[in-house]
Design a protein around this motif. Structure first.
Motif, PDB file in Angstrom:
ATOM      1  N   LEU A  96       0.774   8.887   9.032  1.00 41.27           N
ATOM      2  CA  LEU A  96       1.953   9.708   8.735  1.00 41.27           C
ATOM      3  C   LEU A  96       3.256   8.961   9.024  1.00 41.27           C
ATOM      4  O   LEU A  96       4.307   9.321   8.497  1.00 41.27           O
ATOM      5  N   LEU A  97       3.182   7.924   9.859  1.00 40.75           N
ATOM      6  CA  LEU A  97       4.410   7.191  10.214  1.00 40.75           C
ATOM      7  C   LEU A  97       5.044   6.516   8.999  1.00 40.75           C
ATOM      8  O   LEU A  97       6.242   6.693   8.750  1.00 40.75           O
ATOM      9  N   PRO A  98       4.298   5.739   8.194  1.00 43.32           N
ATOM     10  CA  PRO A  98       4.923   5.170   6.991  1.00 43.32           C
ATOM     11  C   PRO A  98       5.280   6.239   5.973  1.00 43.32           C
ATOM     12  O   PRO A  98       6.201   6.051   5.170  1.00 43.32           O
TER      13      PRO A  98
ATOM     14  N   ALA B 129       0.823  -1.207   0.000  1.00 45.30           N
ATOM     15  CA  ALA B 129       0.000   0.000   0.000  1.00 45.30           C
ATOM     16  C   ALA B 129       0.856   1.256   0.000  1.00 45.30           C
ATOM     17  O   ALA B 129       2.027   1.242   0.393  1.00 45.30           O
ATOM     18  N   LYS B 130       0.256   2.358  -0.433  1.00 42.79           N
ATOM     19  CA  LYS B 130       0.885   3.671  -0.337  1.00 42.79           C
ATOM     20  C   LYS B 130       0.471   4.302   0.989  1.00 42.79           C
ATOM     21  O   LYS B 130      -0.676   4.124   1.428  1.00 42.79           O
ATOM     22  N   PRO B 131       1.359   5.039   1.646  1.00 44.08           N
ATOM     23  CA  PRO B 131       0.959   5.750   2.867  1.00 44.08           C
ATOM     24  C   PRO B 131      -0.262   6.630   2.605  1.00 44.08           C
ATOM     25  O   PRO B 131      -0.311   7.363   1.617  1.00 44.08           O
ATOM     26  N   GLY B 132      -1.252   6.524   3.482  1.00 46.16           N
ATOM     27  CA  GLY B 132      -2.481   7.286   3.318  1.00 46.16           C
ATOM     28  C   GLY B 132      -3.642   6.448   2.826  1.00 46.16           C
ATOM     29  O   GLY B 132      -4.803   6.822   3.005  1.00 46.16           O
ATOM     30  N   GLN B 133      -3.346   5.298   2.183  1.00 42.08           N
ATOM     31  CA  GLN B 133      -4.422   4.403   1.783  1.00 42.08           C
ATOM     32  C   GLN B 133      -5.008   3.710   3.015  1.00 42.08           C
ATOM     33  O   GLN B 133      -4.402   3.710   4.094  1.00 42.08           O
ATOM     34  N   PHE B 134      -6.187   3.113   2.844  1.00 41.06           N
ATOM     35  CA  PHE B 134      -6.846   2.478   3.985  1.00 41.06           C
ATOM     36  C   PHE B 134      -7.312   1.069   3.627  1.00 41.06           C
ATOM     37  O   PHE B 134      -7.427   0.709   2.448  1.00 41.06           O
TER      38      PHE B 134
ATOM     39  N   LEU C 283      -3.352   2.479   7.456  1.00 42.84           N
ATOM     40  CA  LEU C 283      -2.197   1.660   7.822  1.00 42.84           C
ATOM     41  C   LEU C 283      -1.153   2.524   8.514  1.00 42.84           C
ATOM     42  O   LEU C 283      -0.757   3.577   8.011  1.00 42.84           O
ATOM     43  N   SER C 284      -0.704   2.070   9.671  1.00 40.66           N
ATOM     44  CA  SER C 284       0.321   2.813  10.411  1.00 40.66           C
ATOM     45  C   SER C 284       1.716   2.230  10.206  1.00 40.66           C
ATOM     46  O   SER C 284       2.713   2.897  10.478  1.00 40.66           O
ATOM     47  N   TYR C 285       1.798   0.990   9.774  1.00 36.89           N
ATOM     48  CA  TYR C 285       3.048   0.345   9.368  1.00 36.89           C
ATOM     49  C   TYR C 285       2.760  -0.356   8.049  1.00 36.89           C
ATOM     50  O   TYR C 285       1.709  -0.982   7.896  1.00 36.89           O
ATOM     51  N   ILE C 286       3.690  -0.257   7.110  1.00 40.03           N
ATOM     52  CA  ILE C 286       3.477  -0.859   5.796  1.00 40.03           C
ATOM     53  C   ILE C 286       4.715  -1.633   5.374  1.00 40.03           C
ATOM     54  O   ILE C 286       5.818  -1.074   5.293  1.00 40.03           O
ATOM     55  N   GLY C 287       4.533  -2.920   5.142  1.00 35.08           N
ATOM     56  CA  GLY C 287       5.577  -3.716   4.530  1.00 35.08           C
ATOM     57  C   GLY C 287       6.854  -3.869   5.315  1.00 35.08           C
ATOM     58  O   GLY C 287       7.945  -3.711   4.779  1.00 35.08           O
ATOM     59  N   GLY C 288       6.709  -4.207   6.584  1.00 34.30           N
ATOM     60  CA  GLY C 288       7.907  -4.572   7.334  1.00 34.30           C
ATOM     61  C   GLY C 288       8.404  -5.920   6.857  1.00 34.30           C
ATOM     62  O   GLY C 288       7.803  -6.545   5.972  1.00 34.30           O
TER      63      GLY C 288
END
Length: 274
Positions: free
Chosen positions: A120-122, A38-43, A58-63
């Motif tokens: 905003l974190l990712p 996902a792109k930051p800001g998507q839900f 999403l607050s974390y993406i693709g760890g």
């Protein structure tokens, strides 16, 4: 063209870890390949069996290993049920949906109010990798309700993460938008402002962006049922937040008369924002 069936079809994921962020906020980690892209800001549309389906940023993406997370504030029946989840429990997701933030190089400022700091974190991670120079403002009512500060400082460094609390228990005393206004009045130049949080805060951020002639991208929250633009529950002046947003430019929001004035409830009835 991507096959949208993959995004629309509900997927069952397992809770890998639950992290307590504050007395009312938890972060839930899970593994999902599509969410990790996902792109930051998507839900996501998050389904709690037997309870409800609700939108979550999403607050974390693709760890490592396709690990992502949602950060949830307990405000109603669905979020209360999410707070009860433990390691190994399951829930459903669809998406990711909507438009994410666009990356801008140079000096940029991010401002998050309450749980609005989560998407905003990712974003700050990607901005750093993109060659931007981000400064983050995190606002809350009190020190105990400030979230994701430690993670943000690891990415940006201590001096680039500013806090604002309404009771003055940490950082600037007052609203996050008041701190933003002080910074802009001092003449600091930014290429872009990114904002996420309560709509009254976003309205003030928009007004400041227009006043100081800084372009902005704001994450708008509305009552979303379908997530794909069919039901119209999230409509605002002819736009649908789930498909046209949730990220909107300041140029677009400046033309939306309902923004910062009215929202809609579960039945679609307009209600005054207070």
């Amino acid at each position: 063209m991507k096959n949208l069936d993959f995004y629309h079809k509900p997927r069952i994921v397992k809770v890998l870890k639950v992290k307590v962020e504050s007395p009312t906020v938890k972060t839930i980690f899970f593994k999902d390949k599509l969410a990790s892209k996902a792109k930051p800001g998507q839900f996501l549309m998050v389904w709690i069996p037997g309870v409800d389906e609700v939108p979550m940023s999403l607050s974390y993406i693709g760890g490592g290993g396709d690990i992502s997370a949602i950060t949830v504030k307990m405000v109603g029946e669905a979020t209360k049920a999410l707070h009860k989840l433990k390691n190994g429990d399951i829930f459903g997701i669809r998406g990711p949906y909507g438009n994410g933030f666009n990356l801008v190089k140079g000096d940029v400022l991010l401002i998050g109010g309450g749980v609005g700091v989560a998407p905003l974190l990712p974003l700050i991670k990607q901005l750093k990798n993109f060659g931007s120079k981000p400064v983050l403002i995190v606002g809350a009512k009190s020190k105990d309700e400030l979230i994701l500060i430690r993670e943000a400082k690891k990415i940006l460094g201590l001096k680039n993460v500013l806090t604002a609390t309404e009771d003055g228990s940490e950082g600037f005393k007052g609203l996050a938008s008041n701190l933003l206004e002080e910074i802009l009045r001092e003449g600091k130049l930014f290429k872009q402002i990114y904002a996420s949080g309560p709509e009254l805060m976003l309205k003030k951020v928009l007004n400041l962006a227009l006043k100081f002639k800084v372009e902005a991208q704001l994450s708008l929250t509305r009552y979303i049922k379908c997530g794909v633009g069919l039901c119209g529950s999230c409509a605002i002046n002819g736009l649908r937040v789930c498909t046209d947003g949730p990220i909107f430019s300041s140029k677009i929001l400046a033309k939306i008369k309902e923004f910062g004035v009215y929202s809609r409830d579960a039945s679609g009835r307009r209600i005054k924002i207070e």
